[in-house]
Design an enzyme around this catalytic site. Sequence first.
Site, PDB file in Angstrom:
ATOM      1  N   ARG A   1       0.789  -1.247  -0.226  1.00  0.00           N
ATOM      2  CA  ARG A   1      -0.139   0.065   0.038  1.00  0.00           C
ATOM      3  C   ARG A   1       0.824   1.158  -0.107  1.00  0.00           C
ATOM      4  NH1 ARG A   1      -0.396   4.673   2.572  1.00  0.00           N
ATOM      5  NH2 ARG A   1       0.050   3.634   4.529  1.00  0.00           N
ATOM      6  N   ASP A   2       1.577   1.393   0.968  1.00  0.00           N
ATOM      7  CA  ASP A   2       2.181   2.775   1.307  1.00  0.00           C
ATOM      8  C   ASP A   2       3.522   2.821  -0.172  1.00  0.00           C
ATOM      9  OD1 ASP A   2       3.910   5.163   1.941  1.00  0.00           O
ATOM     10  OD2 ASP A   2       3.464   4.692   3.874  1.00  0.00           O
TER      11      ASP A   2
ATOM     12  N   HIS B   1       5.365   4.236  12.781  1.00  0.00           N
ATOM     13  CA  HIS B   1       5.428   4.179  11.107  1.00  0.00           C
ATOM     14  C   HIS B   1       6.422   5.476  10.610  1.00  0.00           C
ATOM     15  CE1 HIS B   1       2.801   4.066   7.154  1.00  0.00           C
ATOM     16  NE2 HIS B   1       3.501   5.214   7.166  1.00  0.00           N
TER      17      HIS B   1
ATOM     18  N   CYS C   1       4.240   9.220   0.276  1.00  0.00           N
ATOM     19  CA  CYS C   1       2.907   9.713  -0.117  1.00  0.00           C
ATOM     20  C   CYS C   1       3.078  10.704  -1.037  1.00  0.00           C
ATOM     21  CB  CYS C   1       2.446  10.578   1.175  1.00  0.00           C
ATOM     22  SG  CYS C   1       0.810  10.939   1.336  1.00  0.00           S
TER      23      CYS C   1
ATOM     24  N   ASN D   1       9.217   4.128   3.707  1.00  0.00           N
ATOM     25  CA  ASN D   1       9.023   3.758   5.117  1.00  0.00           C
ATOM     26  C   ASN D   1      10.556   2.986   5.069  1.00  0.00           C
ATOM     27  OD1 ASN D   1       6.034   3.288   4.045  1.00  0.00           O
ATOM     28  ND2 ASN D   1       6.109   3.465   6.345  1.00  0.00           N
TER      29      ASN D   1
HETATM   30  P1  HMG Z   1     -13.297  14.651  -2.411  1.00  0.00           P
HETATM   31  O1  HMG Z   1     -12.849  14.835  -3.742  1.00  0.00           O
HETATM   32  O2  HMG Z   1     -13.202  15.603  -1.447  1.00  0.00           O
HETATM   33  O3  HMG Z   1     -14.278  13.654  -2.202  1.00  0.00           O
HETATM   34  O4  HMG Z   1     -11.650  13.510  -2.005  1.00  0.00           O
HETATM   35  P2  HMG Z   1     -15.728  13.710  -2.641  1.00  0.00           P
HETATM   36  O5  HMG Z   1     -16.564  13.003  -1.713  1.00  0.00           O
HETATM   37  O6  HMG Z   1     -16.034  15.133  -2.836  1.00  0.00           O
HETATM   38  O7  HMG Z   1     -16.106  12.934  -3.748  1.00  0.00           O
HETATM   39  C1  HMG Z   1     -15.435  13.226  -5.283  1.00  0.00           C
HETATM   40  C2  HMG Z   1     -15.425  12.170  -6.067  1.00  0.00           C
HETATM   41  O8  HMG Z   1     -14.410  11.398  -5.507  1.00  0.00           O
HETATM   42  C3  HMG Z   1     -16.837  11.572  -6.440  1.00  0.00           C
HETATM   43  O9  HMG Z   1     -16.349  10.911  -7.876  1.00  0.00           O
HETATM   44  C4  HMG Z   1     -16.667  10.311  -5.565  1.00  0.00           C
HETATM   45  O10 HMG Z   1     -17.470   9.235  -6.061  1.00  0.00           O
HETATM   46  C5  HMG Z   1     -15.101  10.001  -5.462  1.00  0.00           C
HETATM   47  P3  HMG Z   1     -17.040  11.740  -9.086  1.00  0.00           P
HETATM   48  O11 HMG Z   1     -18.601  11.958  -8.801  1.00  0.00           O
HETATM   49  O12 HMG Z   1     -16.147  13.060  -9.166  1.00  0.00           O
HETATM   50  O13 HMG Z   1     -16.705  10.734 -10.225  1.00  0.00           O
HETATM   51  N1  HMG Z   1     -14.827   9.342  -4.115  1.00  0.00           N
HETATM   52  C6  HMG Z   1     -14.227   8.110  -4.206  1.00  0.00           C
HETATM   53  N2  HMG Z   1     -13.720   7.179  -5.014  1.00  0.00           N
HETATM   54  C7  HMG Z   1     -13.427   6.027  -4.678  1.00  0.00           C
HETATM   55  N3  HMG Z   1     -13.198   5.699  -3.173  1.00  0.00           N
HETATM   56  C8  HMG Z   1     -13.356   6.568  -2.181  1.00  0.00           C
HETATM   57  C9  HMG Z   1     -14.076   7.704  -2.826  1.00  0.00           C
HETATM   58  N4  HMG Z   1     -14.343   8.912  -1.969  1.00  0.00           N
HETATM   59  C10 HMG Z   1     -14.907   9.637  -3.016  1.00  0.00           C
HETATM   60  N5  HMG Z   1     -13.089   6.305  -1.302  1.00  0.00           N
HETATM   61  C11 HMG Z   1     -10.866  11.573  -0.952  1.00  0.00           C
HETATM   62  C12 HMG Z   1     -11.654  13.072  -0.751  1.00  0.00           C
HETATM   63  C13 HMG Z   1     -10.736  11.448   0.729  1.00  0.00           C
HETATM   64  C14 HMG Z   1     -11.703  10.688  -1.308  1.00  0.00           C
HETATM   65  C15 HMG Z   1      -9.761  11.742  -1.437  1.00  0.00           C
HETATM   66  O14 HMG Z   1      -8.834  13.072  -1.045  1.00  0.00           O
HETATM   67  C16 HMG Z   1      -8.646  10.936  -1.354  1.00  0.00           C
HETATM   68  O15 HMG Z   1      -8.816   9.837  -2.005  1.00  0.00           O
HETATM   69  N6  HMG Z   1      -7.820  10.991  -0.573  1.00  0.00           N
HETATM   70  C17 HMG Z   1      -6.681   9.846  -0.421  1.00  0.00           C
HETATM   71  C18 HMG Z   1      -5.107  10.424  -0.502  1.00  0.00           C
HETATM   72  C19 HMG Z   1      -4.146   8.998  -0.215  1.00  0.00           C
HETATM   73  O16 HMG Z   1      -4.541   7.997  -0.558  1.00  0.00           O
HETATM   74  N7  HMG Z   1      -2.979   9.460   0.331  1.00  0.00           N
HETATM   75  C20 HMG Z   1      -2.196   8.341   0.569  1.00  0.00           C
HETATM   76  C21 HMG Z   1      -2.669   7.555   1.553  1.00  0.00           C
HETATM   77  S1  HMG Z   1      -2.238   8.502   3.426  1.00  0.00           S
HETATM   78  C22 HMG Z   1      -0.539   7.940   3.576  1.00  0.00           C
HETATM   79  O17 HMG Z   1       0.130   7.530   2.681  1.00  0.00           O
HETATM   80  C23 HMG Z   1       0.013   8.493   4.755  1.00  0.00           C
HETATM   81  C24 HMG Z   1       0.349   7.207   5.974  1.00  0.00           C
HETATM   82  O18 HMG Z   1       1.182   6.404   5.078  1.00  0.00           O
HETATM   83  C25 HMG Z   1       0.779   7.710   7.256  1.00  0.00           C
HETATM   84  C26 HMG Z   1       1.883   8.338   7.062  1.00  0.00           C
HETATM   85  O19 HMG Z   1       2.922   8.011   6.589  1.00  0.00           O
HETATM   86  O20 HMG Z   1       1.706   9.429   7.420  1.00  0.00           O
HETATM   87  C27 HMG Z   1      -1.143   6.379   6.009  1.00  0.00           C
HETATM   88 MG    MG Z   2       3.307   6.401   5.151  1.00  0.00          MG
END
Ligand code: HMG
Ligand code: MG
Length: 302
Positions: free
Chosen positions: A15-16, A207, A240, A249
């Site tokens: 995933r990450d 993490h 990320c 990581n």
């Molecule tokens: P948004 O644009 O604000 O969402 O995104 P929305 O609710 O307004 O919806 C807009 C569109 O997105 C719609 O589609 C929804 O259907 C779709 P449209 O009508 O435009 O075709 N949508 C989705 N589709 C699939 N799955 C969903 C989903 N939700 C809405 N779950 C949202 C908000 C949270 C969805 C967006 O910002 C997003 O996907 N962000 C993810 C970012 C991400 O994955 N980052 C990396 C992971 S975190 C990380 O790596 C950190 C970590 O490792 C710890 C660390 O190291 O710090 C965990």
């Molecule tokens: Mg991370």
Amino acid sequence: MPLPSRVQLIDVGPRDGLQNEKQPVPASVKIELVHRLQAAGLTEIEVTSFVSPKWVPQMADNAQVMAGIQRQAGVRYSVLTPNAQGFEAARLSKPDEIVVFGAASEAFSQKNINCSIAESIERFAPVVQAALAAGIAVRGAMSCTVGCPYEGDIAPERVAYLAGLMKQIGVQRVDVADTIGAGTPLKVQKAIEATLPYFDVDHICGHFHDTYGQALANTLASLQMGVWNFQSSVAGLGGCPYAKGATGNVSTEDVVYMLHGMGIATGIDLDKLVDAGAFISDFLGRQPNSNVAKAILNKRAG
Ligand code: HMG
Ligand code: MG
């Protein structure tokens, strides 16, 4: 405090790691990576995330990957779910654990999940309730607990605030994440200290991204506080997309080597783990981002 005698590792590479790769990685390769990780003895694997494919196209094959894994008894498969839509999609794949992910920094919360910290908690609360009701475990990732790519240093009070909110909505355990790998041991200890009023040491995972090469030191500093759950990434994959410049990581290979060298058990076969890391690194056309993996591969070649 005596060091833990056993450490539980969660490999977040699929995933990450793979969320951050520019080149497409087929679902079959992701599935093979998960199989190799479980064969190496990993009992917790963060497989994918149910996020918007417009935001992170690399994870668009989430359901396909989950469906393709031959599950092994005793292995916990987790997935990220940022909102109800993600959770509803994820539950069809029957994960053992879902991960809601928030940030101690407002700016990072906005960039990563397009909402404020308070709004993120409002979104997470029903997801957490639904998961627990369905018998699915819930982890909460807390990004930017020492530093933020947009706000710089993050005060421990910000971490305490987020940890308190995560506890309130029923999250069972939390990840203290150094998203940009800028933390150093005393800063990481302060972030853990800030979490401890809300989650006991058995429910805190470290993490640590390794951007500045501090992750092993940060792991040791956490062990000294009694933390025994850590996330790491095979071959040091990761980063990320919303934390530019942050690298992967800490590699699982480096962590396992350090722990075994200290007499701390992990249940992981380092040689098989190195093979898993070589498999994905070969696919990506580069060397594993792990000193231990490189040393072992060089020794084998020699
Ligand atoms: P948004 O644009 O604000 O969402 O995104 P929305 O609710 O307004 O919806 C807009 C569109 O997105 C719609 O589609 C929804 O259907 C779709 P449209 O009508 O435009 O075709 N949508 C989705 N589709 C699939 N799955 C969903 C989903 N939700 C809405 N779950 C949202 C908000 C949270 C969805 C967006 O910002 C997003 O996907 N962000 C993810 C970012 C991400 O994955 N980052 C990396 C992971 S975190 C990380 O790596 C950190 C970590 O490792 C710890 C660390 O190291 O710090 C965990
Ligand atoms: Mg991370």
